[in-house]
Scaffold this motif. Structure first.
Motif, PDB file in Angstrom:
ATOM      1  N   PRO A  20       0.095  14.105  12.041  1.00 16.75           N
ATOM      2  CA  PRO A  20       1.198  13.161  11.992  1.00 16.75           C
ATOM      3  C   PRO A  20       2.150  13.337  13.182  1.00 16.75           C
ATOM      4  N   THR A  21       2.804  12.227  13.550  1.00 15.39           N
ATOM      5  CA  THR A  21       3.803  12.302  14.614  1.00 15.39           C
ATOM      6  C   THR A  21       5.041  13.032  14.076  1.00 15.39           C
ATOM      7  N   VAL A  22       5.819  13.593  14.987  1.00 17.20           N
ATOM      8  CA  VAL A  22       6.904  14.506  14.599  1.00 17.20           C
ATOM      9  C   VAL A  22       7.849  13.926  13.542  1.00 17.20           C
ATOM     10  N   PRO A  23       8.253  12.637  13.609  1.00 17.90           N
ATOM     11  CA  PRO A  23       9.185  12.138  12.585  1.00 17.90           C
ATOM     12  C   PRO A  23       8.621  12.188  11.169  1.00 17.90           C
ATOM     13  N   TYR A  24       7.304  12.315  11.027  1.00 25.83           N
ATOM     14  CA  TYR A  24       6.682  12.310   9.705  1.00 25.83           C
ATOM     15  C   TYR A  24       6.184  13.680   9.274  1.00 25.83           C
ATOM     16  N   TRP A  25       6.604  14.710   9.984  1.00 24.31           N
ATOM     17  CA  TRP A  25       6.291  16.051   9.514  1.00 24.31           C
ATOM     18  C   TRP A  25       7.028  16.311   8.201  1.00 24.31           C
ATOM     19  N   ASP A  26       6.368  17.037   7.331  1.00 21.56           N
ATOM     20  CA  ASP A  26       6.944  17.345   6.016  1.00 21.56           C
ATOM     21  C   ASP A  26       7.839  18.582   6.155  1.00 21.56           C
ATOM     22  N   GLU A  27       8.970  18.379   6.838  1.00 20.62           N
ATOM     23  CA  GLU A  27       9.823  19.519   7.180  1.00 20.62           C
ATOM     24  C   GLU A  27      10.446  20.172   5.952  1.00 20.62           C
ATOM     25  N   ASN A 390     -17.321  12.314   5.752  1.00 21.11           N
ATOM     26  CA  ASN A 390     -16.022  12.985   5.896  1.00 21.11           C
ATOM     27  C   ASN A 390     -15.030  12.195   6.743  1.00 21.11           C
ATOM     28  N   MET A 391     -15.468  11.054   7.305  1.00 20.57           N
ATOM     29  CA  MET A 391     -14.552  10.224   8.093  1.00 20.57           C
ATOM     30  C   MET A 391     -14.122   8.960   7.347  1.00 20.57           C
ATOM     31  N   TYR A 392     -14.705   8.739   6.149  1.00 22.84           N
ATOM     32  CA  TYR A 392     -14.284   7.583   5.351  1.00 22.84           C
ATOM     33  C   TYR A 392     -13.034   7.951   4.556  1.00 22.84           C
ATOM     34  N   PHE A 393     -12.181   6.958   4.290  1.00 21.44           N
ATOM     35  CA  PHE A 393     -10.987   7.187   3.476  1.00 21.44           C
ATOM     36  C   PHE A 393     -10.695   5.908   2.701  1.00 21.44           C
ATOM     37  N   PRO A 394     -10.101   6.023   1.513  1.00 24.64           N
ATOM     38  CA  PRO A 394      -9.942   4.865   0.619  1.00 24.64           C
ATOM     39  C   PRO A 394      -9.166   3.693   1.219  1.00 24.64           C
ATOM     40  N   GLU A 395      -8.207   3.985   2.103  1.00 25.03           N
ATOM     41  CA  GLU A 395      -7.377   2.904   2.661  1.00 25.03           C
ATOM     42  C   GLU A 395      -8.038   2.193   3.839  1.00 25.03           C
ATOM     43  N   LEU A 396      -9.271   2.556   4.191  1.00 26.82           N
ATOM     44  CA  LEU A 396      -9.929   1.950   5.353  1.00 26.82           C
ATOM     45  C   LEU A 396      -9.961   0.425   5.292  1.00 26.82           C
ATOM     46  N   PRO A 397     -10.317  -0.193   4.133  1.00 23.23           N
ATOM     47  CA  PRO A 397     -10.306  -1.671   4.106  1.00 23.23           C
ATOM     48  C   PRO A 397      -8.951  -2.255   4.500  1.00 23.23           C
ATOM     49  N   GLN A 441       2.681   3.352   8.184  1.00 21.31           N
ATOM     50  CA  GLN A 441       2.518   2.119   7.418  1.00 21.31           C
ATOM     51  C   GLN A 441       3.242   2.195   6.077  1.00 21.31           C
ATOM     52  N   ARG A 442       3.257   3.382   5.483  1.00 15.58           N
ATOM     53  CA  ARG A 442       3.895   3.521   4.167  1.00 15.58           C
ATOM     54  C   ARG A 442       5.410   3.556   4.256  1.00 15.58           C
ATOM     55  N   SER A 443       5.929   4.034   5.400  1.00 17.91           N
ATOM     56  CA  SER A 443       7.377   4.271   5.477  1.00 17.91           C
ATOM     57  C   SER A 443       8.150   3.080   6.010  1.00 17.91           C
TER      58      SER A 443
END
Length: 454
Positions: A20-27, A390-397, A441-443
């Motif tokens: 993740p980019t720095v603003p989205y680190w789980d600090e 291992n490269m598929y993910f549920p949000e791909l569509p 996208q979520r934020s």
């Protein structure tokens, strides 16, 4: 590139030197102890097979460049050098205590600030101190950022003797009006002298950094700067879009007014003009913002599908572990990030307590690791695939739905198990990556966190 597409896709977005980019680190939940465990684990897995990378942040500059977004300390007092080097070596000793075997160093980069603010003698003390308890990999790439005005032959020779084989010089633009606006006075003769001396000594690769989108800059300025650059034919060229983020960097980027900056349409013309001129001169575009001659290792890395990108930018080799030393430096254990404190005073204070000077970071989730690899593939190879389980993910569509418009605009090709960024889409690679950036996208942040993509 049409103005319609420029206006359509010119939005604020990350440059993706990490995910993740720095603003989205789980600090809030970041644990230094967890990060240490992740570092030890990755180091044990990869040290002997691929080695590690070291990034040194050397923050001192003698004058302020108003375009600069880096963490720096402006001073002409060179007595600050020795205490800082002693502190960096103390930090390195703490990492050595943490790791179970002698580090094999494959990659070093000296960034800043101005690394050549430091004397050749002090740079020798720094690098020799690192290798007192480490060894050099069989294949290595040691590089540094040099200021053409103060990089002397003694600097070049001292670092070359220590194994450094690559240097990049910050040029930005040769026009005097632009140089005055950004407070970066850079005569061509100084750049030529520094470039020629590096080649005479034996450096494998000399790079020049150029910037478009600076205050008062015109397309004609870009043409003149690249014509002068062609006289020297550096092995690599970083052709960056100026990142105007004064809300983050404060007064350092307030040396001019907003209306002094070129419009997005003019910036795109600058990029297209520069790209065409560099291509005609024999340079090949690499990933985003970079160009290289076919003889350079960066181009060869592209040919061999080994191009990598991290907080040091594009590199021709990949290591799982990158340790950042010095104020604000970022370390990467592949499954976690950690950043040092940003002020020199706090950095010294924490080291005196016998602690690593880390203040924030992020441990990657399984989802983060997948998105990181997809974005890395796009940034380096302009394509990514989800054919492997291992490269598929549920949000791909949902990601592919977000990219349908870019496909309709002729910028990407979406296949059954693969996405390809077309040549026409290369200027919009950050926009493509944003579709895969699930945290972004979520934020949907209310305030602007990043520079514009165009």
């Amino acid at each position: 590139m049409s103005n319609f597409l420029i206006n359509k896709y010119n939005v604020a977005g990350p440059r993706y030197t990490s995910y993740p980019t720095v603003p989205y680190w789980d600090e809030g939940n970041f644990s230094i102890e967890e990060y240490k465990k992740s570092l030890k684990r990755s180091f044990a897995e990869s040290n002997k097979s691929e080695g590690i990378s070291l990034y040194f942040h050397l923050p001192f500059c003698e004058s302020l460049c108003t375009f600069c977004g880096c963490n720096k300390r402006i001073t002409k007092r060179h007595e600050v050098e020795s205490p800082y080097i002693a502190a960096v070596l103390e930090e390195w000793d703490m990492y050595l205590e943490l790791l179970d075997e002698k580090p094999v160093i494959r990659e070093i980069h000296l960034g800043g600030g101005t690394p050549t603010f430091f004397s050749p003698e002090n740079l020798k003390i720094l690098i020799n101190g690192i290798f007192e308890k480490a060894e050099r990999a069989e294949e290595f790439d040691f590089s540094f950022e040099g200021h053409p005005n103060n990089t002397k032959k003694d600097h070049l020779q001292a670092l070359y003797d220590l194994g450094f084989n690559r240097v990049s010089y910050g040029v930005q633009d040769y026009n005097m009006v632009v140089q005055q606006a950004i407070h970066r006075f850079q005569p061509f003769k100084n750049v030529k002298n520094a470039t020629d001396q590096a080649r005479e000594i034996g450096y494998d690769s000399v790079g020049h950094d150029l910037i478009f989108g600076l205050p008062f800059q015109t397309v004609e300025h870009i043409k003149t700067t690249i014509e002068k650059t062609k006289e020297l034919m550096p092995d690599r060229i970083a052709f960056y879009s100026y990142a105007h983020v004064p809300w983050i960097k404060g007064n350092g980027q307030r040396g001019f007014k907003e209306e002094d900056l070129p419009t997005a349409d003019v910036k795109r013309e600058m990029y297209e003009t520069g790209k065409r001129m560099l291509s005609e001169a024999g340079y090949v575009e690499i990933g985003m913002d970079h160009f290289a001659l076919r003889s350079d290792t960066l181009y060869k890395a592209v040919e061999n599908k080994k191009l990598h990108r991290n907080f040091m930018g594009y590199t021709s080799s990949k290591t799982k572990v990158m340790i950042g030393l010095g104020v604000s430096a970022i370390s990467d254990s592949w499954s976690g990030f950690a950043q040092n404190v940003k002020t020199i005073e706090e950095y010294y204070e924490i080291l005196e307590k016998g602690e690593l000077p880390l203040y924030r970071g992020h441990i990657l989730t399984e989802e983060d690791e997948k998105m990181r690899q997809h974005i890395l593939n796009l940034m380096c190879n302009l394509e990514t695939s989800w054919s492997e389980e291992n490269m598929y993910f549920p949000e791909l569509p949902d990601v592919l739905i977000r990219l349908k418009e870019m496909e309709a605009d002729g910028l990407v090709t979406i296949e059954k198990d693969r996405l390809i960024i077309k040549e026409e889409g290369r200027p919009f690679v950050r926009n493509v990556c944003m579709a895969f950036d699930l945290l972004l996208q979520r934020s949907k942040p209310e305030t602007q966190l990043f520079s514009m993509t165009i």
